[in-house]
Design a protein around this motif. Structure first.
Motif: not given
Length: 316
Positions: A285-299, A301-305, A307-316
């Motif tokens: 159960g404790y291991s599953a909680a750590i896995s959920v924390v990791l999933f939340a961090i992944l989610l 980071i992906t949303v922030l990238q 949302r914000f990082v893609e604004r700096k991308v220049h598509y030709s």
């Protein structure tokens, strides 16, 4: 007669939307829909059963006080999360995860870009060099870890033998927690920089040559063209690599498992979850909680990238 025509209700106008909907849902459209459903439904079912259902179950398991293999469990709510974030090891695990991810992502991308610039040159042997650079990425992580573990072994390793020949003592790569993290980072960057190099090489070869030649005619040297033109034009490639390599580094497991089985200084979130469930702790159960924390961090980071990082991308 004119009045009757004027007062007649607009039957055609009222039937227009219905006719359009009927025409839109024609026989061909229905056939295409069922073909799409027949092709997509098995994949959607497999994704739902083997990806999203285990994810939901893992969230439920994280609310249990459960020993792996036990037939009974106790519902504890958010106690596993509270235990993790109040544990003195939480800061250490999160810090190790952050250091490992930042260094491996940054190292793989920077070295990959430099190697891609070298491989983009029109000289003999570039085909062999490209294959040699990319080869470690497709090798088994277990095999790579075993080979490098033999190299770094402070007693019988190749590096220790070379250092003894130079009159130096080999560092305790495996026993020292700080050096063990450095060791795993070196191996992980070596294994994955070929992927970044090949992707960057594809991006370099797709750059508009007429623009680069125009800049050269204007007097811009190679370094200036690289900073002012190549780097901005490579921003879609950089953004793609930033997302994929960061997600991969946060989920790195095989090299850590082979090179530091006890997680001595290398316990990232995913490896800490493994140790808690399948190591000496046996706290599923404790291991599953750590896995959920990791999933939340992944989610997050992906949303922030996206949302914000893609604004700096220049598509030709």
């Amino acid at each position: 007669m004119t009045r009757q025509l004027t007062d007649r209700p607009p039957v055609v106008a009222e039937a227009g939307p219905a006719l359009r909907r009927r025409a839109k849902w024609s026989g061909r459209t229905r056939r295409d829909f069922f073909v799409f459903l027949a092709l997509a439904l098995p994949n959607l079912v497999l994704i739902g059963v083997f990806t999203y259902l285990p994810l939901v179950n893992n969230v439920y398991y994280s609310t249990l006080d459960w020993t792996l293999g036990s037939a009974s469990a106790t519902v504890v709510g958010l106690d596993n999360y509270v235990t993790f974030f109040t544990s003195p090891d939480a800061a250490k695990v999160l810090g190790t995860t952050a250091i490992f991810t930042l260094v491996t992502v940054g190292g793989s991308m920077v070295l990959g870009l430099l190697i891609a610039l070298a491989l983009n040159s029109k000289v003999r042997g570039t085909t062999f060099a490209r294959s040699a650079v990319f080869a470690p990425y497709v090798l088994s992580g277990v095999g790579v870890g075993l080979v490098w573990l033999f190299i770094f072994d402070p007693g019988y390793g190749v590096l220790a033998w070379v250092l003894r020949g130079l009159g130096q003592q080999s560092p305790q790569w495996i026993n020292d927690p700080q050096l063990s993290l450095v060791m795993v980072i070196i191996v992980y960057v070596w294994k994955n920089l070929g992927y970044c190099a090949v992707v960057y090489l594809a991006g370099l070869q797709s750059l508009p040559q007429d623009v680069m030649e125009a800049a050269s005619l204007d007097g811009a040297n190679g370094f200036r063209r690289f900073l002012s033109m190549s780097v901005p034009l490579l921003s879609p490639t950089t953004f793609f690599l930033l997302i994929t390599t960061m997600l991969s580094s946060l989920q790195a497991f095989d090299l850590i498992r082979i090179m530091t089985p006890l997680g001595n200084g290398t316990s990232t979130l995913i490896y800490e979850a493994y140790l808690q469930a399948f190591g000496a702790y046996n706290r599923a159960g404790y291991s599953a909680a750590i896995s959920v924390v990791l999933f939340a961090i992944l989610l997050i980071i992906t949303v922030l990238q996206l949302r914000f990082v893609e604004r700096k991308v220049h598509y030709s």
